[in-house]
Design an enzyme around this catalytic site. Sequence first.
Site, PDB file in Angstrom:
ATOM      1  N   CYS A   2       0.832  -1.191   0.000  1.00  0.00           N
ATOM      2  CA  CYS A   2       0.000   0.000   0.000  1.00  0.00           C
ATOM      3  C   CYS A   2       0.867   1.241   0.000  1.00  0.00           C
ATOM      4  O   CYS A   2       2.074   1.186  -0.208  1.00  0.00           O
ATOM      5  CB  CYS A   2      -0.911   0.006   1.230  1.00  0.00           C
ATOM      6  SG  CYS A   2      -1.811  -1.534   1.485  1.00  0.00           S
ATOM      7  N   ARG A  45      -4.901   1.663  -0.156  1.00  0.00           N
ATOM      8  CA  ARG A  45      -4.835   0.210   0.047  1.00  0.00           C
ATOM      9  C   ARG A  45      -4.850  -0.590  -1.251  1.00  0.00           C
ATOM     10  O   ARG A  45      -5.701  -0.378  -2.118  1.00  0.00           O
ATOM     11  CB  ARG A  45      -6.006  -0.268   0.924  1.00  0.00           C
ATOM     12  CG  ARG A  45      -5.904  -1.758   1.256  1.00  0.00           C
ATOM     13  CD  ARG A  45      -7.120  -2.299   1.989  1.00  0.00           C
ATOM     14  NE  ARG A  45      -6.918  -3.693   2.368  1.00  0.00           N
ATOM     15  CZ  ARG A  45      -7.871  -4.521   2.735  1.00  0.00           C
ATOM     16  NH1 ARG A  45      -9.130  -4.096   2.824  1.00  0.00           N
ATOM     17  NH2 ARG A  45      -7.595  -5.783   3.034  1.00  0.00           N
ATOM     18  N   LEU A  46      -3.883  -1.493  -1.346  1.00  0.00           N
ATOM     19  CA  LEU A  46      -3.924  -2.556  -2.340  1.00  0.00           C
ATOM     20  C   LEU A  46      -4.253  -3.832  -1.564  1.00  0.00           C
ATOM     21  O   LEU A  46      -3.428  -4.343  -0.808  1.00  0.00           O
ATOM     22  CB  LEU A  46      -2.572  -2.695  -3.052  1.00  0.00           C
ATOM     23  CG  LEU A  46      -2.463  -3.827  -4.081  1.00  0.00           C
ATOM     24  CD1 LEU A  46      -3.453  -3.634  -5.219  1.00  0.00           C
ATOM     25  CD2 LEU A  46      -1.036  -3.925  -4.620  1.00  0.00           C
ATOM     26  N   ILE A  48      -4.602  -7.408  -0.448  1.00  0.00           N
ATOM     27  CA  ILE A  48      -3.914  -8.664  -0.748  1.00  0.00           C
ATOM     28  C   ILE A  48      -4.386  -9.773   0.181  1.00  0.00           C
ATOM     29  O   ILE A  48      -4.659 -10.891  -0.245  1.00  0.00           O
ATOM     30  CB  ILE A  48      -2.385  -8.498  -0.604  1.00  0.00           C
ATOM     31  CG1 ILE A  48      -1.858  -7.399  -1.541  1.00  0.00           C
ATOM     32  CG2 ILE A  48      -1.678  -9.822  -0.857  1.00  0.00           C
ATOM     33  CD1 ILE A  48      -1.929  -7.734  -3.003  1.00  0.00           C
ATOM     34  N   GLU A  71       3.865  -6.658   3.921  1.00  0.00           N
ATOM     35  CA  GLU A  71       3.300  -7.943   4.318  1.00  0.00           C
ATOM     36  C   GLU A  71       4.111  -8.517   5.475  1.00  0.00           C
ATOM     37  O   GLU A  71       5.342  -8.450   5.466  1.00  0.00           O
ATOM     38  CB  GLU A  71       3.340  -8.953   3.162  1.00  0.00           C
ATOM     39  CG  GLU A  71       2.587  -8.547   1.913  1.00  0.00           C
ATOM     40  CD  GLU A  71       1.077  -8.566   2.067  1.00  0.00           C
ATOM     41  OE1 GLU A  71       0.584  -9.160   3.061  1.00  0.00           O
ATOM     42  OE2 GLU A  71       0.399  -7.988   1.204  1.00  0.00           O
ATOM     43  N   ASP A  94      -2.919  -9.065   8.570  1.00  0.00           N
ATOM     44  CA  ASP A  94      -1.666  -8.924   9.301  1.00  0.00           C
ATOM     45  C   ASP A  94      -1.559  -7.558   9.967  1.00  0.00           C
ATOM     46  O   ASP A  94      -0.798  -7.391  10.931  1.00  0.00           O
ATOM     47  CB  ASP A  94      -0.462  -9.184   8.383  1.00  0.00           C
ATOM     48  CG  ASP A  94      -0.521  -8.438   7.064  1.00  0.00           C
ATOM     49  OD1 ASP A  94      -1.544  -7.789   6.787  1.00  0.00           O
ATOM     50  OD2 ASP A  94       0.460  -8.514   6.297  1.00  0.00           O
ATOM     51  N   ILE A 283      10.324 -10.968 -19.818  1.00  0.00           N
ATOM     52  CA  ILE A 283      10.248  -9.905 -20.811  1.00  0.00           C
ATOM     53  C   ILE A 283      11.191 -10.213 -21.960  1.00  0.00           C
ATOM     54  O   ILE A 283      12.251 -10.830 -21.764  1.00  0.00           O
ATOM     55  CB  ILE A 283      10.581  -8.536 -20.173  1.00  0.00           C
ATOM     56  CG1 ILE A 283      10.177  -7.389 -21.105  1.00  0.00           C
ATOM     57  CG2 ILE A 283      12.050  -8.440 -19.783  1.00  0.00           C
ATOM     58  CD1 ILE A 283      10.131  -6.043 -20.419  1.00  0.00           C
ATOM     59  N   GLY A 357      13.384 -13.103  -7.831  1.00  0.00           N
ATOM     60  CA  GLY A 357      14.645 -13.675  -7.367  1.00  0.00           C
ATOM     61  C   GLY A 357      15.603 -12.653  -6.803  1.00  0.00           C
ATOM     62  O   GLY A 357      16.799 -12.955  -6.626  1.00  0.00           O
TER      63      GLY A 357
END
Length: 613
Positions: A2, A45-46, A48, A71, A94, A283, A357
């Site tokens: 967020c 807010r996103l 999840i 998170e 959370d 990509i 990664g």
Amino acid sequence: MCGIYGSTVKYEDEIIFQKLARTNFRGPDYSGFERTGPVILGHNRLAIVDLDHRSNQPFNYHHLKIVFNGEIYNYRSLRIKLVAMGYRFTTDSDTEVIAAAFMEYRDNCVNHFNGMFAFVIYDTQTRQFFGARDRLGKKPFYYAHSGYDFEFASQPSQICIGRDVTIDELAINEYFIWGYVPEPKTAWNEIKKLEAGHSFRFDCNTGNFTSKKYWDLDLGRIELYKGSYAEAQTDLTRLISNAVDIRLHADVPLGVYLSGGIDSSLVAALAAKSYKNVKTFCIKFNEKGFDESVFAQKIAAHLQTDHHTITCNKEEGIELIEHFGQYYDEPFADPSAIPTLLLSKHTKKHVTVVLSGDGGDESFLGYSRYKWFNMVDQLFKCPLAVRKKIADVIRISPNYRHKLIALGICNSKISSLYGLTLGGLEYSWLNNPNIGLQVPFMDIWSSKSMSILQKLSAFDTKTYLNGDINTKVDRGTMAFSLEARAPLMDHRVVTFAQTLPDSYKFKSGVQKKILKDILYQHAPAQLFDRPKSGFSMPLNHWFKNELRDHVMDHLSISELQNIPGINVQKSYAMINEHMSGKWNRASQIWKLLVFSQWLKNQNLKAVSTYQVA
């Protein structure tokens, strides 16, 4: 994932709405703010985890109010412990667990969290703020403090709205060396970054701000791993597998970035074991030497993932270059930010969370500069006069890399050489490059107990990973409301990697040896039998062709005169040198181009914080 905001400054509602709207891409699912006495807390807010509106923020828990970005991956196990202690929860988020953990553990709560986070809790009883940023700086946190006025945000442009700010020339000089502004500075004198692994308190009653370190690599106290190489493989596999597993929890679609390299392939392989029909994304560039999508496709076929190849066309890439500043706020010159933006833009059409990664190169010695520094380290034990004579012989060679080596070994210290390698070694176009080299954590280079490889790994983890990679990924993904998670940046993995002997990670010229051996248990080694390639784009070619007019217009003599800290004539000569094909100056041109574009959007006055002798 967020965007957070807060302030004790008495802004009108209209200004607060503007500040939240500036970064609504970070959280398009809900936006709002609350006033509590002198305090304003806002949030984009996103959604999840726990998509219900009851988990919207600012979130109230008893006498605490919290805004949170990120998170907490171990929140479910932590919640079970807190319930056993008598705490009650009304959501499955959370966010609520963070608030309860603060009530139980106070400032020490951060040591109980495994995650990426930047959060602030306001205690309405004590009228104090407590906040923290995750150990490795995955999530950003900016703040401004003057007396009783305190303001914080996920992106600095939010703080700039409604206040007077000035450019920090020393920070800009550091940007031209490193390609980003190292913490705790920002491009503005009035705004700072909370350092990674730090927490803070701000007292509204006194105006007092204090921060403290709660986590570090503890390099001076690390004991080398005592087990065998096989045992290390087993222990590391267990750690990384768990790091991947706890990052697979989400109430929205999830995927994995798969470049075809060692790190992303390992994450994808482990995710595919736990997550059915996992989606992977890579990509593709049409320019020769920049397209690794064919390798990613082969690996995806072996892992049987639902693979998506996204083609980068020149027009779309150039459009992002021309509007780069609106996504990154601060001057930021890692050109791989462009493919990151492109990949994120198209990945968002399929998923809302993506695993990457990131972090493998720093912890397991993957960058090509590690091999080079390991070789020249012996040369730096020779007197400078001897090295200069060696350089005189080497620079006769027409080979571009040989000329760089000749320039490099003429530096007085290997630590100075490191900073200069990031931009091509030649910095005569800066008025005073030496002042930009002295950034935090340089003391790592003076350690007598660490090998050159250990120093490089630790320094990159504290600087490059934090300031460059994390900034690139956070801004690039959040620009399109996409959350990125990095299992190899789990602090347990990073700490364990620091204890491993160099030979477990770098042996007989093989880099990231232990990661490769773990990966080869899941995918054939022949799929990775090729030189390492970075996540880059063909700027060298574009600047001399498709973007030539764009560069010459934005970096003309008159435009260069507006940029602090550079020698205008030498800078212009350097640009022409690139256009003629005499020398590849793409890195330096990109830094100048990004800064020129950023400066035009600021309309600010530069205030010098140093004096040139």
